[in-house]
Design a protein around this motif. Structure first.
Motif, PDB file in Angstrom:
ATOM      1  N   LYS A   1       5.321  -7.664  10.073  1.00 10.01           N
ATOM      2  CA  LYS A   1       4.494  -8.849   9.783  1.00 10.01           C
ATOM      3  C   LYS A   1       5.366 -10.069   9.522  1.00 10.01           C
ATOM      4  O   LYS A   1       5.039 -11.186   9.958  1.00 10.01           O
ATOM      5  CB  LYS A   1       3.608  -8.573   8.568  1.00 10.01           C
ATOM      6  CG  LYS A   1       2.484  -7.585   8.825  1.00 10.01           C
ATOM      7  CD  LYS A   1       1.706  -7.306   7.552  1.00 10.01           C
ATOM      8  CE  LYS A   1       0.660  -6.230   7.768  1.00 10.01           C
ATOM      9  NZ  LYS A   1      -0.007  -5.848   6.503  1.00 10.01           N
TER      10      LYS A   1
ATOM     11  N   GLN B   1      -2.913 -13.572   4.370  1.00  2.61           N
ATOM     12  CA  GLN B   1      -2.596 -14.848   5.018  1.00  2.61           C
ATOM     13  C   GLN B   1      -2.174 -14.631   6.472  1.00  2.61           C
ATOM     14  O   GLN B   1      -2.505 -15.439   7.352  1.00  2.61           O
ATOM     15  CB  GLN B   1      -1.489 -15.569   4.240  1.00  2.61           C
ATOM     16  CG  GLN B   1      -1.840 -15.917   2.811  1.00  2.61           C
ATOM     17  CD  GLN B   1      -2.914 -16.991   2.703  1.00  2.61           C
ATOM     18  OE1 GLN B   1      -3.537 -17.393   3.678  1.00  2.61           O
ATOM     19  NE2 GLN B   1      -3.158 -17.472   1.491  1.00  2.61           N
ATOM     20  N   PHE B   2      -1.467 -13.548   6.724  1.00  3.94           N
ATOM     21  CA  PHE B   2      -1.049 -13.215   8.092  1.00  3.94           C
ATOM     22  C   PHE B   2      -2.276 -13.009   8.978  1.00  3.94           C
ATOM     23  O   PHE B   2      -2.345 -13.524  10.104  1.00  3.94           O
ATOM     24  CB  PHE B   2      -0.183 -11.953   8.066  1.00  3.94           C
ATOM     25  CG  PHE B   2       0.284 -11.500   9.422  1.00  3.94           C
ATOM     26  CD1 PHE B   2       1.445 -12.012   9.973  1.00  3.94           C
ATOM     27  CD2 PHE B   2      -0.436 -10.557  10.145  1.00  3.94           C
ATOM     28  CE1 PHE B   2       1.878 -11.596  11.237  1.00  3.94           C
ATOM     29  CE2 PHE B   2      -0.011 -10.135  11.398  1.00  3.94           C
ATOM     30  CZ  PHE B   2       1.145 -10.657  11.944  1.00  3.94           C
ATOM     31  N   GLU B   3      -3.260 -12.257   8.486  1.00  2.76           N
ATOM     32  CA  GLU B   3      -4.461 -11.991   9.271  1.00  2.76           C
ATOM     33  C   GLU B   3      -5.260 -13.265   9.528  1.00  2.76           C
ATOM     34  O   GLU B   3      -5.959 -13.369  10.537  1.00  2.76           O
ATOM     35  CB  GLU B   3      -5.337 -10.959   8.554  1.00  2.76           C
ATOM     36  CG  GLU B   3      -4.737  -9.573   8.450  1.00  2.76           C
ATOM     37  CD  GLU B   3      -4.527  -8.913   9.808  1.00  2.76           C
ATOM     38  OE1 GLU B   3      -5.186  -9.326  10.790  1.00  2.76           O
ATOM     39  OE2 GLU B   3      -3.703  -7.985   9.899  1.00  2.76           O
ATOM     40  N   ARG B   4      -5.172 -14.229   8.630  1.00  4.59           N
ATOM     41  CA  ARG B   4      -5.850 -15.515   8.821  1.00  4.59           C
ATOM     42  C   ARG B   4      -5.078 -16.423   9.775  1.00  4.59           C
ATOM     43  O   ARG B   4      -5.567 -17.494  10.140  1.00  4.59           O
ATOM     44  CB  ARG B   4      -6.035 -16.234   7.484  1.00  4.59           C
ATOM     45  CG  ARG B   4      -6.989 -15.539   6.522  1.00  4.59           C
ATOM     46  CD  ARG B   4      -7.228 -16.384   5.289  1.00  4.59           C
ATOM     47  NE  ARG B   4      -7.931 -17.621   5.645  1.00  4.59           N
ATOM     48  CZ  ARG B   4      -7.597 -18.838   5.208  1.00  4.59           C
ATOM     49  NH1 ARG B   4      -6.556 -18.987   4.406  1.00  4.59           N
ATOM     50  NH2 ARG B   4      -8.285 -19.890   5.581  1.00  4.59           N
ATOM     51  N   GLY B   5      -3.876 -16.006  10.170  1.00  3.92           N
ATOM     52  CA  GLY B   5      -3.061 -16.855  11.033  1.00  3.92           C
ATOM     53  C   GLY B   5      -2.324 -17.942  10.273  1.00  3.92           C
ATOM     54  O   GLY B   5      -1.765 -18.855  10.880  1.00  3.92           O
ATOM     55  N   ASN B   6      -2.294 -17.840   8.944  1.00  2.00           N
ATOM     56  CA  ASN B   6      -1.610 -18.822   8.103  1.00  2.00           C
ATOM     57  C   ASN B   6      -0.195 -18.303   7.832  1.00  2.00           C
ATOM     58  O   ASN B   6       0.127 -17.851   6.731  1.00  2.00           O
ATOM     59  CB  ASN B   6      -2.388 -19.031   6.800  1.00  2.00           C
ATOM     60  CG  ASN B   6      -1.920 -20.249   6.045  1.00  2.00           C
ATOM     61  OD1 ASN B   6      -0.906 -20.854   6.383  1.00  2.00           O
ATOM     62  ND2 ASN B   6      -2.653 -20.616   5.004  1.00  2.00           N
ATOM     63  N   TYR B   7       0.650 -18.374   8.855  1.00  2.00           N
ATOM     64  CA  TYR B   7       1.947 -17.720   8.799  1.00  2.00           C
ATOM     65  C   TYR B   7       2.897 -18.379   7.806  1.00  2.00           C
ATOM     66  O   TYR B   7       3.727 -17.709   7.200  1.00  2.00           O
ATOM     67  CB  TYR B   7       2.562 -17.685  10.200  1.00  2.00           C
ATOM     68  CG  TYR B   7       1.655 -17.014  11.197  1.00  2.00           C
ATOM     69  CD1 TYR B   7       1.351 -15.662  11.071  1.00  2.00           C
ATOM     70  CD2 TYR B   7       1.070 -17.729  12.236  1.00  2.00           C
ATOM     71  CE1 TYR B   7       0.500 -15.043  11.961  1.00  2.00           C
ATOM     72  CE2 TYR B   7       0.213 -17.110  13.141  1.00  2.00           C
ATOM     73  CZ  TYR B   7      -0.071 -15.777  12.995  1.00  2.00           C
ATOM     74  OH  TYR B   7      -0.927 -15.162  13.860  1.00  2.00           O
TER      75      TYR B   7
ATOM     76  N   TRP C   1       6.672 -11.320  12.964  1.00  2.00           N
ATOM     77  CA  TRP C   1       5.689 -12.088  13.724  1.00  2.00           C
ATOM     78  C   TRP C   1       5.414 -13.435  13.060  1.00  2.00           C
ATOM     79  O   TRP C   1       5.204 -14.451  13.746  1.00  2.00           O
ATOM     80  CB  TRP C   1       4.398 -11.301  13.904  1.00  2.00           C
ATOM     81  CG  TRP C   1       4.479 -10.253  14.966  1.00  2.00           C
ATOM     82  CD1 TRP C   1       4.413  -8.894  14.816  1.00  2.00           C
ATOM     83  CD2 TRP C   1       4.659 -10.477  16.369  1.00  2.00           C
ATOM     84  NE1 TRP C   1       4.543  -8.256  16.026  1.00  2.00           N
ATOM     85  CE2 TRP C   1       4.698  -9.207  17.003  1.00  2.00           C
ATOM     86  CE3 TRP C   1       4.808 -11.616  17.152  1.00  2.00           C
ATOM     87  CZ2 TRP C   1       4.856  -9.062  18.378  1.00  2.00           C
ATOM     88  CZ3 TRP C   1       4.980 -11.476  18.534  1.00  2.00           C
ATOM     89  CH2 TRP C   1       4.999 -10.210  19.127  1.00  2.00           C
ATOM     90  N   SER C   2       5.405 -13.484  11.731  1.00  2.00           N
ATOM     91  CA  SER C   2       5.211 -14.761  11.040  1.00  2.00           C
ATOM     92  C   SER C   2       6.341 -15.728  11.401  1.00  2.00           C
ATOM     93  O   SER C   2       6.097 -16.904  11.708  1.00  2.00           O
ATOM     94  CB  SER C   2       5.158 -14.548   9.525  1.00  2.00           C
ATOM     95  OG  SER C   2       4.049 -13.759   9.157  1.00  2.00           O
TER      96      SER C   2
ATOM     97  N   TYR D   1       5.832 -16.987  15.024  1.00  2.00           N
ATOM     98  CA  TYR D   1       4.803 -18.015  15.182  1.00  2.00           C
ATOM     99  C   TYR D   1       5.197 -19.329  14.521  1.00  2.00           C
ATOM    100  O   TYR D   1       4.657 -20.388  14.877  1.00  2.00           O
ATOM    101  CB  TYR D   1       3.473 -17.515  14.626  1.00  2.00           C
ATOM    102  CG  TYR D   1       2.846 -16.423  15.472  1.00  2.00           C
ATOM    103  CD1 TYR D   1       2.622 -16.624  16.824  1.00  2.00           C
ATOM    104  CD2 TYR D   1       2.506 -15.199  14.911  1.00  2.00           C
ATOM    105  CE1 TYR D   1       2.068 -15.625  17.609  1.00  2.00           C
ATOM    106  CE2 TYR D   1       1.943 -14.194  15.688  1.00  2.00           C
ATOM    107  CZ  TYR D   1       1.726 -14.410  17.035  1.00  2.00           C
ATOM    108  OH  TYR D   1       1.173 -13.420  17.818  1.00  2.00           O
TER     109      TYR D   1
ATOM    110  N   TYR E   1     -10.590 -11.931   4.262  1.00  2.00           N
ATOM    111  CA  TYR E   1      -9.207 -12.290   3.980  1.00  2.00           C
ATOM    112  C   TYR E   1      -9.068 -13.326   2.872  1.00  2.00           C
ATOM    113  O   TYR E   1      -8.116 -13.271   2.095  1.00  2.00           O
ATOM    114  CB  TYR E   1      -8.533 -12.765   5.269  1.00  2.00           C
ATOM    115  CG  TYR E   1      -8.587 -11.737   6.367  1.00  2.00           C
ATOM    116  CD1 TYR E   1      -8.148 -10.433   6.135  1.00  2.00           C
ATOM    117  CD2 TYR E   1      -9.095 -12.037   7.627  1.00  2.00           C
ATOM    118  CE1 TYR E   1      -8.197  -9.465   7.131  1.00  2.00           C
ATOM    119  CE2 TYR E   1      -9.153 -11.088   8.629  1.00  2.00           C
ATOM    120  CZ  TYR E   1      -8.714  -9.799   8.373  1.00  2.00           C
ATOM    121  OH  TYR E   1      -8.781  -8.842   9.352  1.00  2.00           O
TER     122      TYR E   1
END
Length: 323
Positions: free
Chosen positions: A249, A212-218, A252-253, A256, A184
């Protein structure tokens, strides 16, 4: 310049090894800075947290690059005919160039028809006959991508970028190949390179936001996803599945980031475009719970249960909603 498969693999591996080494050094420097800040007479928590995060990100990037250094194509293209017709002295350069153009034309047409395997063979033939055919190599990389050979596509995109570093489509393709391989940070870097050339590149914006979404960096994911969605709406009259996925996406961002009312509106829009998807109903349910609307949450989770009865998130949502 002869761009055979072995040299392309070697060059791609060398580039990845250099990236790994650079990232490793950055991780070490950041870790040392964090340690100094933590052990100073007046510890600065902000600096410690910032440098620790930088060290963690650099270490993650180094591991991704180490993995990329080992990339090999899923299989070598079947090019026995190419080897025969391109042997030195068998045809003059002009004849080989004409053959390469013919293979490129056939490969391009096959790619348009989504006959990816046949397209790959024709485009591999074109690049073997004429290694400097950059358009053929770019399409070869995309054919490998669509065949699911993301490692081979990574090598091909990097090889093409060495000759054409200003083609933002190559950086975009490299980004998506890396994204599919779970790299990522490296994916985000490639997408950013594409956006540096064209800041309105919708596919690269989607890719950067997705990485960035997959890294949890919303928080970092949301701006490019929003811009990609706006650009997609301008380009397309009807909403295709890719745009609905993009909307999900974003939803969900927002969720979160605790922007629950905005997330709910986005989930509702996505569910209208994809009424058979239980995931958007789940998202709506969780948003309603966060907003204190338990009756609406129960209704959303029940709809989700009808569409995806085995989803653990649905059962947990129903439990939280009081069922």
């Amino acid at each position: 310049m002869r761009l055979d498969l072995a040299s392309a693999i070697a060059d791609a591996s060398k580039d990845a090894a250099q990236t790994a080494a650079d990232a490793s050094r950055e991780a070490s420097r950041a870790a040392e800075a964090a340690a100094r800040a933590a052990n100073s007479p007046t510890p600065d928590d902000v600096v410690v947290r910032r440098e620790s995060n930088r060290a963690r990100a650099a270490a993650e990037r180094a591991w991704e690059a180490v993995d990329e250094a080992a990339d090999r194509p899923a299989r070598s293209p079947s090019a026995s005919s190419v080897l025969l017709t391109s042997s030195p002295g068998f045809f003059q350069g002009f004849r080989r160039s004409m053959q390469a153009e013919a293979s490129f034309a056939r490969g391009s047409a096959l790619l348009e028809e989504r006959k990816y395997q046949e397209a790959r063979d024709q485009l591999a033939e074109a690049t073997a006959l004429y290694p400097e055919h950059d358009q053929a190599r770019a399409l070869l990389a995309w054919s490998e991508y669509f065949l699911g050979d993301f490692r081979g596509a990574t090598i091909s995109f990097k090889t093409a970028l060495r000759r054409q570093p200003t083609w933002e489509g190559l950086s975009n393709g490299l980004g998506w190949s890396r994204l599919r391989l779970g790299r990522y940070q490296l994916a985000a870097s490639a997408f950013q390179s594409a956006l540096n050339r064209n800041s309105d590149y919708v596919d690269a914006l989607n890719g950067l936001g997705s990485a960035q979404f997959e890294r949890g960096n919303y928080e970092a994911a949301l701006p490019p996803l929003e811009k990609a969605l706006q650009g997609s709406r301008r380009l397309l009259s009807a909403e295709p599945p890719e745009v609905t996925t993009l909307r999900g996406k974003m939803a969900w961002s927002l969720y979160y980031l605790e922007r629950h009312r905005e997330a709910l509106a986005m989930f509702i829009r996505a569910s209208l475009a994809a009424p058979d998807s239980h995931q958007y109903q789940v998202g709506m349910g969780w948003c309603y719970l966060k907003l204190g609307q338990k009756d609406d949450a129960r209704a959303a989770f029940r709809r989700a249960q009808q569409l995806g009865p085995t989803d653990e998130a649905v059962r947990e949502g129903l439990r939280r909603a009081g069922i």
